[in-house]
Structures are given as structure tokens and as C-alpha cells.
Design a protein around this motif. Structure first.
Motif, PDB file in Angstrom:
ATOM      1  N   TYR A 168       0.826  -1.199   0.000  1.00  0.00           N
ATOM      2  CA  TYR A 168       0.000   0.000   0.000  1.00  0.00           C
ATOM      3  C   TYR A 168       0.865   1.255   0.000  1.00  0.00           C
ATOM      4  O   TYR A 168       0.584   2.226  -0.723  1.00  0.00           O
ATOM      5  N   ARG A 178      -3.625   9.645  -1.268  1.00  0.00           N
ATOM      6  CA  ARG A 178      -3.642   8.524  -0.340  1.00  0.00           C
ATOM      7  C   ARG A 178      -3.049   8.914   1.013  1.00  0.00           C
ATOM      8  O   ARG A 178      -2.036   9.607   1.095  1.00  0.00           O
ATOM      9  N   TRP A 190      -9.205  -0.259   9.189  1.00  0.00           N
ATOM     10  CA  TRP A 190      -9.407  -1.122   8.030  1.00  0.00           C
ATOM     11  C   TRP A 190      -9.697  -2.568   8.383  1.00  0.00           C
ATOM     12  O   TRP A 190     -10.381  -3.268   7.643  1.00  0.00           O
ATOM     13  N   ASP A 240     -13.313  -3.937  -0.156  1.00  0.00           N
ATOM     14  CA  ASP A 240     -13.001  -2.634   0.416  1.00  0.00           C
ATOM     15  C   ASP A 240     -11.767  -1.998  -0.211  1.00  0.00           C
ATOM     16  O   ASP A 240     -11.657  -0.772  -0.270  1.00  0.00           O
ATOM     17  N   GLU A 241     -10.841  -2.841  -0.641  1.00  0.00           N
ATOM     18  CA  GLU A 241      -9.629  -2.296  -1.282  1.00  0.00           C
ATOM     19  C   GLU A 241      -9.039  -3.385  -2.169  1.00  0.00           C
ATOM     20  O   GLU A 241      -8.993  -4.560  -1.767  1.00  0.00           O
ATOM     21  N   GLU A 243      -5.612  -3.636  -4.829  1.00  0.00           N
ATOM     22  CA  GLU A 243      -4.460  -3.014  -5.473  1.00  0.00           C
ATOM     23  C   GLU A 243      -3.674  -4.103  -6.199  1.00  0.00           C
ATOM     24  O   GLU A 243      -3.560  -5.230  -5.707  1.00  0.00           O
ATOM     25  N   ARG A 271     -13.724   3.136  -6.001  1.00  0.00           N
ATOM     26  CA  ARG A 271     -12.730   2.733  -6.987  1.00  0.00           C
ATOM     27  C   ARG A 271     -12.286   3.948  -7.810  1.00  0.00           C
ATOM     28  O   ARG A 271     -13.048   4.879  -8.046  1.00  0.00           O
ATOM     29  N   THR A 403      -8.616   7.651  -3.170  1.00  0.00           N
ATOM     30  CA  THR A 403      -8.476   7.011  -1.866  1.00  0.00           C
ATOM     31  C   THR A 403      -9.808   6.450  -1.444  1.00  0.00           C
ATOM     32  O   THR A 403     -10.856   6.998  -1.771  1.00  0.00           O
ATOM     33  N   GLY A 404      -9.763   5.332  -0.729  1.00  0.00           N
ATOM     34  CA  GLY A 404     -10.951   4.788  -0.099  1.00  0.00           C
ATOM     35  C   GLY A 404     -10.924   5.002   1.399  1.00  0.00           C
ATOM     36  O   GLY A 404     -11.762   4.486   2.126  1.00  0.00           O
ATOM     37  N   ASP A 405      -9.960   5.778   1.869  1.00  0.00           N
ATOM     38  CA  ASP A 405      -9.782   6.039   3.298  1.00  0.00           C
ATOM     39  C   ASP A 405     -10.785   7.091   3.751  1.00  0.00           C
ATOM     40  O   ASP A 405     -10.469   8.277   3.837  1.00  0.00           O
TER      41      ASP A 405
END
Length: 407
Positions: A168, A178, A190, A240-241, A243, A271, A403-405
Motif C-alpha cells: 500500500y 492517499r 481497516w 473494500d480495497e 491493489e 474505486r 483514496t478509499g480512506d
């Protein structure tokens, strides 16, 4: 109103204000988690006498920007008591946050907007857009490319920060927007045992591509939910993520998610716009884009430091006439000169090539919005033909910011 720090002794009062404003009544475990989170944040409160009537918490984040990282307060739990609305409480707290950020060399601030209409007036703008995706996985995922055939293996959540954390971190060097994650953020945000928004979901699962002892080529974090025979609802995989090194590695991970037994739907949120899934899927009825929405909102608190703190993709020499109603130091005419991947940003008396508000500069800062689109929308004024295109070329990034944060 008295704007000051919220001490640890007042954190419970702050959280009760948050729950009042957001109409929430969380269980004790979630309350404990929120409290621990807020204790790690910078805390600004608005007091009417001894009563806390406004609250802003700010994570001490580091955000990836093109070519580097910058410190970036992440605003959360923003609340004003319903008895004190429309009295300047929020404006006063945000102004104090901006003053502190400028003093402490934090040129950016960021948030996820609960109400879009609120934050534009404070100079925040969506710096990226994100996609929601759904896969009908009742049949094998049809692909136009051959997935990477290296082995897949599951990793225990406790081991994930060590196994996928470095991967990551590498994505942050190539994709702007990010947030840096330490082990505590991995485990506390997470990889919590129970999902905060849906307690029917399983604990987190982490699958990596690549044999043990070899560098991984990608990973996915996901949770599952059982189906309901009575309503003929299939089980769900929520990604959720995800990569991956390249399209083939991504295809292997999506194929895996779509092949999990006793499920019939895969859903993914947040996404990037340049996610290759929609392109390499062979059947767009099977893989659908179900939503497109603003992601992380960014504010340039110190425009000069923010611009000189990122890299530049092409030469540019433009004079910007910037408006900033919240931070007067950002207002004025400045010559932005980009060359050799860096830039200078100095005040000038010259005629402007572009006139724009600081929020529109923030929208373009990570490469997620093009200046010339804002010109066509009437939000940016182009005084010199071609100036917007030159600035776009200099701001361009190879990958879309994402970012998905959420925080």
C-alpha cells in the motif's frame, strides 16, 4: 463564542454533541472506538460560556501528492449544536484550524463532506471522483485478458500490516490522494473485527497474489455476507480495497472475489476512475458502474507551499489571480513557473492569465479536475488563450487521484 482546545476531560461531551448532531446512538464498543480515535486528533471547540456548542476534530494525516507527501489535517466529527446554528460557529472553528495549519507548515486540509453545500464556501473542493462497481457473480467472471496465474493465499488480519502495508505504501508514491497508514490505522480502521456500518458482514479477509516468500503482485481486502433464501437474495462480497501491479494481477483478484462460494454479488466502493476492471470485463452487463461520486475534498491552506510541494509534469509559466475569502494571504496575483519537475510561485503585478477561486485550484491540485473544464463551466476565467491547457499539462498525473480512506 470562545474558540479553544477541547481537553481530554471534555471529549465525552464532544462525542455527545456529535451523536446529537448526527442523530446517532452507537453501541458502547463503537463509542469507545470513537473516543480513542478523537483522543489522537487535534480538537477545536466552540464554547458558549461553559457549554460546548461546536466541535471539530482533525486527524494528523500525511497525504500523498504528485511527487511526494505533505502533512494534511483530516477533519472529522464536525458538529454544531442545533441551538447555535447560523451564528458563525463553524466558520470560527475552521478559521482557527486554518490559522494553526499555516503556523505549523501544514499546507493542506482534507475531509469527506457530509453535506456538499457546506464546505465549498470554506475553500474545499472534491479533488477526485470515485466509482461504485457491482459484479454479477452468479456465473464465472468473463474477462478479455488472461489473469495472472500466480498462487493466491489468505493472510490473517493481524499479519496484514506487515504483508500488505508496504505494498500500500508503494501505491502512495504513484497515486495522489492517499493517506499514510501506520499499524494502528490498519488495525483500528481497516481491519476491525466488526464492520461499523454493517454488523452482518464477516470479519475482514485479506487475499494476496504471490507465493509465500516472494514479493506480492497485489492484494484485496474484503468482507462477505450470507444470502437470504426467503428473499432470494444472493450472498455478497464487499471489496473494500484492491491493489495490483498490473491488469493481469487485478484480473486474478477480481476473478477470485467473483468465485467465492455461496455468493452472487460483488460490490466495491471508492474505486478510481481509471480502474481497468470495466475495460477488461468481457460483459458490461455483468460488471456495472453503479455510481460516480465526489471523493476526498481538499483545501489549499497555504497555496504557495502546496504548489511548490508537489511535482510538475510539464513546463508552464502562468500568472494566476487567486481569490480566497477565508485566508487573505492566498489572495492576489502570482506567477507560477514550472520547470524540471518543480515550480516557483511568486507575487507579481502582471496581468493575469487565469482568474480563479482557491477552491477551484484545490479541485485541480491532485490532477483530478482539468482547469479547462472549469473554464468551460464559467468558474475560471481564461484571459490568455491556451493558459488553461498549459496549466493542465503541468498538473497532469499518470494515474487518477484516489483514496478509499473515509474518515
Amino acid at each position: 463564542m470562545d474558540i479553544r482546545d477541547v481537553p481530554e476531560a471534555h471529549v465525552d461531551r464532544a462525542m455527545e454533541l456529535v451523536y446529537l448532531v448526527f442523530h446517532d446512538n452507537p453501541e458502547e464498543e463503537e463509542r469507545k472506538h470513537h473516543r480513542e480515535l478523537v483522543l489522537q486528533c487535534e480538537r477545536i471547540g466552540a464554547y458558549d460560556g461553559d457549554t460546548l456548542v461546536g466541535f471539530v476534530a482533525a486527524h494528523r494525516f500525511t497525504l500523498s501528492v504528485p511527487g511526494g507527501d505533505l502533512p494534511c489535517p483530516g477533519l472529522t466529527f464536525v458538529s454544531v449544536a442545533p441551538t447555535h446554528r447560523r451564528r458563525g460557529v463553524l466558520s470560527a472553528m475552521i478559521a482557527e484550524l486554518f490559522r494553526r495549519a499555516a503556523r505549523q507548515d501544514r499546507p493542506l486540509a482534507a475531509l469527506w463532506a457530509s453535506e456538499d453545500a457546506i464546505y465549498g464556501r470554506y475553500g474545499f473542493a472534491p479533488a477526485m471522483e470515485c466509482l461504485s462497481v457491482e459484479i454479477d457473480s452468479r456465473r464465472p467472471l468473463a474477462l478479455r485478458i488472461t489473469p495472472d496465474e500466480r498462487p493466491l493465499r489468505l493472510v490473517a488480519p493481524a499479519d496484514a500490516p506487515d504483508v500488505v502495508g508496504p505494498y500500500y505504501d508503494a501505491t502512495r508514491a504513484v497515486r495522489a490522494g492517499r493517506i499514510a497508514r501506520d499499524a494502528e490505522r490498519w488495525s483500528g480502521e481497516w481491519l476491525t473485527e466488526e464492520d461499523e456500518e454493517d454488523d452482518e458482514l464477516s470479519p475482514p479477509r485479506i487475499v494476496v497474489l504471490g507465493a509465500e516468500g516472494e514479493p506480492i503482485a497485489g492484494y484485496a481486502v474484503y468482507r462477505t455476507k450470507s444470502g437470504n433464501d426467503d428473499t432470494n437474495t444472493p450472498g455478497v462480497v464487499r471489496v473494500d480495497e484492491l491493489e495490483a501491479d498490473d491488469a493481469a494481477a487485478a484480473a486474478a483478484l477480481w476473478r477470485y472475489a467473483a468465485s467465492i462460494d455461496l455468493t452472487g454479488t460483488v460490490r466495491a466502493w471508492g474505486r478510481p476512475l481509471d480502474d481497468p476492471l470495466a475495460l477488461f470485463a468481457a460483459d458490461r452487463d455483468q460488471v456495472r458502474i453503479t455510481g460516480r461520486f465526489p471523493g476526498l475534498w481538499v483545501r489549499l491552506v497555504d497555496v504557495a507551499a502546496a504548489l511548490t510541494g508537489r511535482s510538475w509534469a510539464a513546463p508552464a509559466d502562468v500568472v494566476l489571480d487567486v481569490r480566497d475569502d477565508q485566508v487573505p494571504a492566498n489572495t492576489g496575483r502570482f506567477r507560477l513557473t514550472a520547470t524540471g519537475g518543480t515550480c516557483s510561485y511568486e507575487p507579481v503585478d502582471a496581468a493575469p492569465d487565469l482568474s480563479l477561486d482557491v477552491r477551484d485550484l484545490a479541485a485541480c491540485y491532485l490532477g483530478g479536475t482539468q482547469v479547462r473544464h472549469l473554464v468551460r463551466a464559467g468558474l475560471v476565467v481564461e484571459h490568455t488563450e491556451g493558459a488553461a491547457a498549459r496549466l493542465d499539462a503541468a498538473l497532469a498525473t499518470e494515474l487518477e487521484p484516489n483514496t478509499g480512506d473515509e474518515f
